[in-house]
Write an enzyme that holds these catalytic residues in place. Sequence first.
Site, short mmCIF file in Angstrom:
data_model
loop_
_atom_site.label_atom_id
_atom_site.label_comp_id
_atom_site.label_asym_id
_atom_site.label_seq_id
_atom_site.Cartn_x
_atom_site.Cartn_y
_atom_site.Cartn_z
N ASP A 198 0.85 -1.19 0.00
CA ASP A 198 0.00 0.00 0.00
C ASP A 198 0.88 1.23 0.00
O ASP A 198 2.11 1.13 -0.09
CB ASP A 198 -0.96 0.00 1.21
CG ASP A 198 -2.33 0.54 0.84
OD1 ASP A 198 -2.42 1.73 0.48
OD2 ASP A 198 -3.31 -0.22 0.90
N HIS A 271 -3.05 3.04 -4.63
CA HIS A 271 -2.37 2.65 -3.39
C HIS A 271 -0.96 2.16 -3.69
O HIS A 271 -0.52 1.12 -3.19
CB HIS A 271 -3.18 1.59 -2.65
CG HIS A 271 -4.43 2.13 -2.02
ND1 HIS A 271 -4.43 2.99 -0.96
CD2 HIS A 271 -5.74 1.94 -2.34
CE1 HIS A 271 -5.67 3.31 -0.63
NE2 HIS A 271 -6.49 2.69 -1.46
N GLU A 334 -9.87 2.73 -5.16
CA GLU A 334 -9.42 4.08 -4.78
C GLU A 334 -8.19 4.54 -5.57
O GLU A 334 -7.15 4.84 -4.98
CB GLU A 334 -9.14 4.12 -3.26
CG GLU A 334 -10.38 3.84 -2.43
CD GLU A 334 -10.12 3.87 -0.93
OE1 GLU A 334 -11.02 4.28 -0.18
OE2 GLU A 334 -9.02 3.48 -0.49
#
Length: 767
Positions: A198, A271, A334
């Site tokens: 991440d 990410h 995301e």
Amino acid sequence: MKTHYIIFSIFISVLLSCTSEKEIQVSKISIIPKPQQLEIGNDVFELTSKTTFSAPKEFEVATNFLNTFLSNGAGIELEATSENSTIVFKKDSLIVSEGYSLSVSKEGIEINSSDASGAFYAVQSLRQLLPPDLEQINLLPKKSIKIPVVKITDAPKFKYRGMHLDVSRHFFPKEFIKQYISHLSMLKMNTFHWHLTDDQGWRIEIKKHPRLTQHAAYRDSTLIGHYNDIPQHYKKERYGGFYTQEDIKEIVTYAAQLNITIIPEIEMPGHAQAAVSAYPELGCTGNQVPVASKWGVFENIYCPNQKTMTFLKDVLTETMELFPSEYIHIGGDEAPKKQWKNCAHCQQLIKKHNLKDEAGLQSWFIKEIETFVNSKGKKIIGWDEILEGGLAPNATVMSWRGTEGAVTAAKQGNDVILTPTSHAYFDYYQDDSYEEPLAIGGFLPLKKVYSFNPIPHELSKEEATHVLGAQGNIWTEYMPTTDQVEYMLFPRVLAMSEVVWSGPTKNVEKDYPNFLARVESFIQRLDVLHVNYANHLYDLESAIVKKNDSLLYKLKTHTEGKEIRYTLNKQEEKVYDTPILIIEDATIKAQVYKDNKPVGRVLNDTITYHKGLKANIQLNVEPHPAYSAGGKDALINGISGSNTRYGDKEWLGFWGDDLEIVITFPEPTKVSGISTRFYNANGQWIYSPYKGQIKLVSKGNNEFKADIEYEINPDSDKVSFEFDVSEENLTEAYKIILTIPNYGIIPEGLQGSGNPAWTFIDEIVIR
């Protein structure tokens, strides 16, 4: 299979007759997850050092576990024999995969299954029939262990039964990962979803790209406190770590011995800031960026150029060689597209492949990765954002933003795994006490996890076959220690295991007390295992109920055989046996008593006795399932929500909806003022509305209307709304209409950009 469940959490007293009668200690049978069928006899089997076993070689995982467990916990070594064994494992091809039968008689134990998994799960049920103290290494051997006579027939409802753990935000040692896996196996979970990369850290050694562990595995500082704190605070010291390939091989081998498959997650295209920090050429700007030191979503995502695709294929190749799982999780969530919009190469790709926009480019990216993974004989799983721009043909969708993604994918013929925030995010608060450790927000109590049904009602019977199962998620932004991970995991993982193994309950109110009784027994096992679980078993549930023209305050405990005591407005303590009549502002304290001793935390409720309590309320839209615990009446029940979090049952959440609230009085009522408040936590995509409208409607449909603009203080996480009716507009209203527009789409550059904002509203007090 027809589910037939006979007597759980029951005390049985049995007498064992040999040459003389001997009293046997009362034993409480409590198995989690609940078997599909259980029958209890009235005798016991006595396991001793003379007990022998026989089993097909393919059941070694089960027999090795049983031998090790008994040797460590009781000092009893089972001898393998070919005939006349006391414990017999048999292969039965008629039993469904992962299913088993377990029969304990006075003479011995027989386990039947069609595969190694079923045999292993039979042993896990047998394990829970044994005394909890066997969960630890006992230095003093036991002469015998008495096991109650039972007959169990069992099989899982879902193929995929998983738990997730994020090790990127906070890193946990190898031994804890193994311990975490062992807990899952005890509960018949079969999948560990390991989130390894991440923005805040890269945790897997990739030998072809050493800077991932030399650089991307460490950050220079770490956010402390909550993301929404103003100002934010940081612990300014180097933090990180990673798992070597040898570590991973060891963990994978360990998991296989416990019948757990590990699915690794390598996040892409978003990410990715840690990786881009190590290799800036993987990003669209080529600029040097740091490994992220705070939580959230960042714009430095992978650029879909040749260097990036080669890099990711290198990473995936080494990852797939380490993990035998048929699945590789590639994230897909995301991923802000701002840099793609400003990247000439990305725009050329969009034109070259006749893509609609950047969402289409992400779909192209995912399909390219899927084709590569499929070429290696593996399949991909992605979060539900991989639906945007078109879904890769063979991808499995992990639906987290609700159930909508699962419904869309299943209707298209793709497999799905349910893990919605509403029921599966174990990083949310599990209790509304101010004593709870810091969490990201939200509210997910044990009962709500237990009530989860992984099959969305929108799916037909055929479409529902694409629902592989469900998993709970643990994101660790606010879990810096292993103790805190355990606290957030237990006991909610017990409920999730029951949902995915036993199947969703058809009657929560009827079944939940039985489940809690088994949890109450199971925690003795957790105590021996030194698990740092959250114990909210004795918390009280309160509700305001309107009956005729009266307001009643009700209390409930879901644990049986307990007493509730309370005080009203600091008066003498009483035993609660009937709902409490509320006729004025009230402060109530209540607690559960067990064996005449207080247990659990004290419930404190303050009730504001205002004019809305006897009114009716209607909403133009239902609150989001994740934030609807109190229902619409929570807005006019006299009890305000938490001052520190937005997810309790008093706050109602709406995602992207314009809200109209209609409050109707039973008779015309003089209204002099109205107040409420909104939550404003932009880091969690929550935005207070900036305007609204109020109408007071009197007889003859005469209206007084006022437009409202809210003053949003950026230094506060709540926005209060106060509206006073002036003397000249004072009227006897029979209806109040509040119109509250949603903030809208979250702008670029902010957390959750491109998504609708959340609106959270608390008690509406009418004076």
